[in-house]
Motif scaffolding. Structure first.
Motif, PDB file in Angstrom:
ATOM      1  N   GLN A 140       0.833  -1.200   0.000  1.00 51.75           N
ATOM      2  CA  GLN A 140       0.000   0.000   0.000  1.00 51.75           C
ATOM      3  C   GLN A 140       0.868   1.251   0.000  1.00 51.75           C
ATOM      4  OE1 GLN A 140      -2.200  -0.596   3.679  1.00 51.75           O
ATOM      5  NE2 GLN A 140      -0.726   0.606   4.846  1.00 51.75           N
ATOM      6  N   GLU A 141       0.218   2.377  -0.228  1.00 50.29           N
ATOM      7  CA  GLU A 141       0.912   3.660  -0.188  1.00 50.29           C
ATOM      8  C   GLU A 141       1.506   3.890   1.200  1.00 50.29           C
ATOM      9  OE1 GLU A 141       1.370   6.117  -2.507  1.00 50.29           O
ATOM     10  OE2 GLU A 141       0.527   4.827  -4.054  1.00 50.29           O
ATOM     11  N   ILE A 142       2.696   4.431   1.233  1.00 53.96           N
ATOM     12  CA  ILE A 142       3.348   4.748   2.505  1.00 53.96           C
ATOM     13  C   ILE A 142       3.050   6.199   2.864  1.00 53.96           C
ATOM     14  CG2 ILE A 142       5.546   4.919   3.728  1.00 53.96           C
ATOM     15  CD1 ILE A 142       6.652   2.807   1.769  1.00 53.96           C
ATOM     16  N   ALA A 143       2.504   6.402   4.038  1.00 50.95           N
ATOM     17  CA  ALA A 143       2.247   7.764   4.529  1.00 50.95           C
ATOM     18  C   ALA A 143       3.495   8.230   5.264  1.00 50.95           C
ATOM     19  CB  ALA A 143       1.030   7.776   5.445  1.00 50.95           C
ATOM     20  N   PHE A 144       4.381   8.902   4.553  1.00 55.15           N
ATOM     21  CA  PHE A 144       5.657   9.310   5.136  1.00 55.15           C
ATOM     22  C   PHE A 144       5.469  10.499   6.075  1.00 55.15           C
ATOM     23  CE2 PHE A 144       6.995   7.391   1.063  1.00 55.15           C
ATOM     24  CZ  PHE A 144       7.930   6.484   1.520  1.00 55.15           C
ATOM     25  N   GLU A 145       5.887  10.341   7.315  1.00 54.11           N
ATOM     26  CA  GLU A 145       5.952  11.485   8.228  1.00 54.11           C
ATOM     27  C   GLU A 145       7.331  12.123   8.073  1.00 54.11           C
ATOM     28  OE1 GLU A 145       5.849  12.514  13.029  1.00 54.11           O
ATOM     29  OE2 GLU A 145       5.317  10.498  12.324  1.00 54.11           O
ATOM     30  N   ARG A 146       7.361  13.445   8.065  1.00 50.66           N
ATOM     31  CA  ARG A 146       8.637  14.145   7.919  1.00 50.66           C
ATOM     32  C   ARG A 146       9.151  14.589   9.288  1.00 50.66           C
ATOM     33  NH1 ARG A 146       7.017  17.392   2.316  1.00 50.66           N
ATOM     34  NH2 ARG A 146       6.990  15.471   1.030  1.00 50.66           N
ATOM     35  N   PHE A 147      10.452  14.367   9.489  1.00 54.69           N
ATOM     36  CA  PHE A 147      11.085  14.612  10.774  1.00 54.69           C
ATOM     37  C   PHE A 147      12.130  15.718  10.644  1.00 54.69           C
ATOM     38  CE2 PHE A 147       9.799  10.168  10.497  1.00 54.69           C
ATOM     39  CZ  PHE A 147       8.971  10.072  11.608  1.00 54.69           C
ATOM     40  N   PRO A 148      12.560  16.305  11.769  1.00 52.12           N
ATOM     41  CA  PRO A 148      13.588  17.343  11.697  1.00 52.12           C
ATOM     42  C   PRO A 148      14.823  16.870  10.923  1.00 52.12           C
ATOM     43  CG  PRO A 148      12.648  17.281  13.891  1.00 52.12           C
ATOM     44  CD  PRO A 148      12.064  16.106  13.146  1.00 52.12           C
ATOM     45  N   PHE A 149      15.460  17.806  10.253  1.00 54.30           N
ATOM     46  CA  PHE A 149      16.622  17.523   9.402  1.00 54.30           C
ATOM     47  C   PHE A 149      17.669  16.686  10.135  1.00 54.30           C
ATOM     48  CE2 PHE A 149      20.703  18.643   7.415  1.00 54.30           C
ATOM     49  CZ  PHE A 149      20.414  18.509   6.066  1.00 54.30           C
ATOM     50  N   GLN A 150      17.888  16.973  11.413  1.00 54.48           N
ATOM     51  CA  GLN A 150      18.935  16.278  12.173  1.00 54.48           C
ATOM     52  C   GLN A 150      18.431  15.001  12.848  1.00 54.48           C
ATOM     53  OE1 GLN A 150      17.711  19.249  12.834  1.00 54.48           O
ATOM     54  NE2 GLN A 150      17.254  19.521  15.021  1.00 54.48           N
ATOM     55  N   HIS A 151      17.196  14.573  12.558  1.00 51.34           N
ATOM     56  CA  HIS A 151      16.642  13.364  13.175  1.00 51.34           C
ATOM     57  C   HIS A 151      17.579  12.179  12.922  1.00 51.34           C
ATOM     58  CE1 HIS A 151      13.323  10.947  14.792  1.00 51.34           C
ATOM     59  NE2 HIS A 151      13.628  10.035  13.872  1.00 51.34           N
ATOM     60  N   PRO A 152      17.869  11.360  13.943  1.00 52.31           N
ATOM     61  CA  PRO A 152      18.819  10.254  13.760  1.00 52.31           C
ATOM     62  C   PRO A 152      18.339   9.212  12.765  1.00 52.31           C
ATOM     63  CG  PRO A 152      17.766  10.149  15.931  1.00 52.31           C
ATOM     64  CD  PRO A 152      17.400  11.467  15.337  1.00 52.31           C
TER      65      PRO A 152
END
Length: 309
Positions: A252-264
């Motif tokens: 299925q489609e992946i609902a990508f959550e976006r995280f801070p640039f420096q997220h590990p």
């Protein structure tokens, strides 16, 4: 000792002018008003104009994400500097943007195994493994480990982990039990992907006993997933196979959550020559931009090119 500095080869001018590096240089000249006659002058400009340079890399490489605020904040000390502190992205979303039937991964395990995954197959499998990880309780900031060779399942596991905002770490299957525990024991992974064995110099190397011992000594694990590379007997492993792990879940489609640039993104380790290996955390944004810059600008990798690792 005399050192020979004779140039052995250099590209023709016509080749240079067709590279992505040259195209990037031209774009910088056009927007900055600077005259940049060669690579060295572009390098000097990038050092003197960090914020403008990394914005240009983001734009030229068409990073998928939410770019907000400044691209660079100087912190007084190198370790306190911050890049894109208000921006967000998802590492896996950027790597999985393509979904056609061209080959994404061509895998060869010595002369024993050969497999090809298309971009669509890669996306779909990551979707299934992502759902399986979430069902196993993996969430943002949790750790997932791979005791695997360089094989498609390692890439799939990493991308599924990154898509959730969890953190991936890996160790080669030729590591001994204590070497694995010295590394993974520090980061307490919830899920372990491991292989039943691998091929080396034409021989089969069985890893089943090592994997069982690692699992028994790692209480943080809620799930162990075995990749049956050697097709060995797994009855006594007390673990699911890779296919059993993912098969209950639909593509299925992946609902990508976006995280801070420096997220590990990754936890890697020092060599362990001066005590227990030290954890080294790599951020998602920095890893993505650095790889894009290296592949597109320095290596001139283009769509449908093949990169051998």
């Amino acid at each position: 000792m005399t050192i020979d500095f004779t140039i052995k080869w250099q590209p023709a001018y016509s080749q240079v002018m067709k590279t992505q590096m040259q195209e990037f240089l031209g774009r910088v000249e056009k927007t900055s008003g600077e005259k940049l006659p060669d690579y060295h002058s572009l390098w000097r400009w990038s050092v003197d104009n960090k914020e403008a340079f990394w914005v240009k890399v983001w734009e030229y490489c068409r990073v998928i994400g939410d770019r907000e605020g400044p691209a660079y904040l100087e912190g007084g000390r190198l370790q306190d500097d911050r890049f894109f502190p208000e921006s967000k992205l998802n590492f896996a979303e950027n790597l999985l943007r393509r979904r056609d039937d061209m080959a994404a991964i061509v895998f060869k395990g010595e002369d024993r195994v050969q497999r090809t995954l298309t971009y669509k197959e890669l996306y779909d499998t990551v979707s299934q493994v992502r759902q399986a990880l979430q069902a196993a309780g993996v969430g943002v900031g949790d750790r997932v480990a791979g005791y695997l060779p360089n094989m498609p399942e390692a890439i799939i596991g990493m991308l599924a982990t990154a898509s959730i905002g969890a953190i991936w770490s890996s160790a080669s299957p030729d590591f001994g039990v204590q070497g694995v525990l010295d590394r993974f024991g520090q980061i307490e992974p919830k899920v372990l992907f491991a292989v039943d064995g691998y091929f080396y110099n034409g021989k089969q190397v069985d890893c089943r006993d090592k994997v069982k011992e690692v699992v028994a000594k790692m209480p943080s694990l809620t799930q162990t997933v075995i990749v049956p590379y050697l097709k060995a007997d797994l009855k006594d492993m007390g673990a699911m196979t890779f296919d059993e792990f993912k098969s209950p879940y639909k593509k299925q489609e992946i609902a990508f959550e976006r995280f801070p640039f420096q997220h590990p993104l990754y936890i890697m380790f020092s060599s362990g020559t001066t005590g227990i290996p030290k954890c080294i955390v790599h951020g998602a944004g920095g890893t993505l931009l650095q790889h894009l810059k290296e592949h597109k600008l320095h290596c001139d990798v283009r769509k449908n090119d093949k990169v051998l690792y």
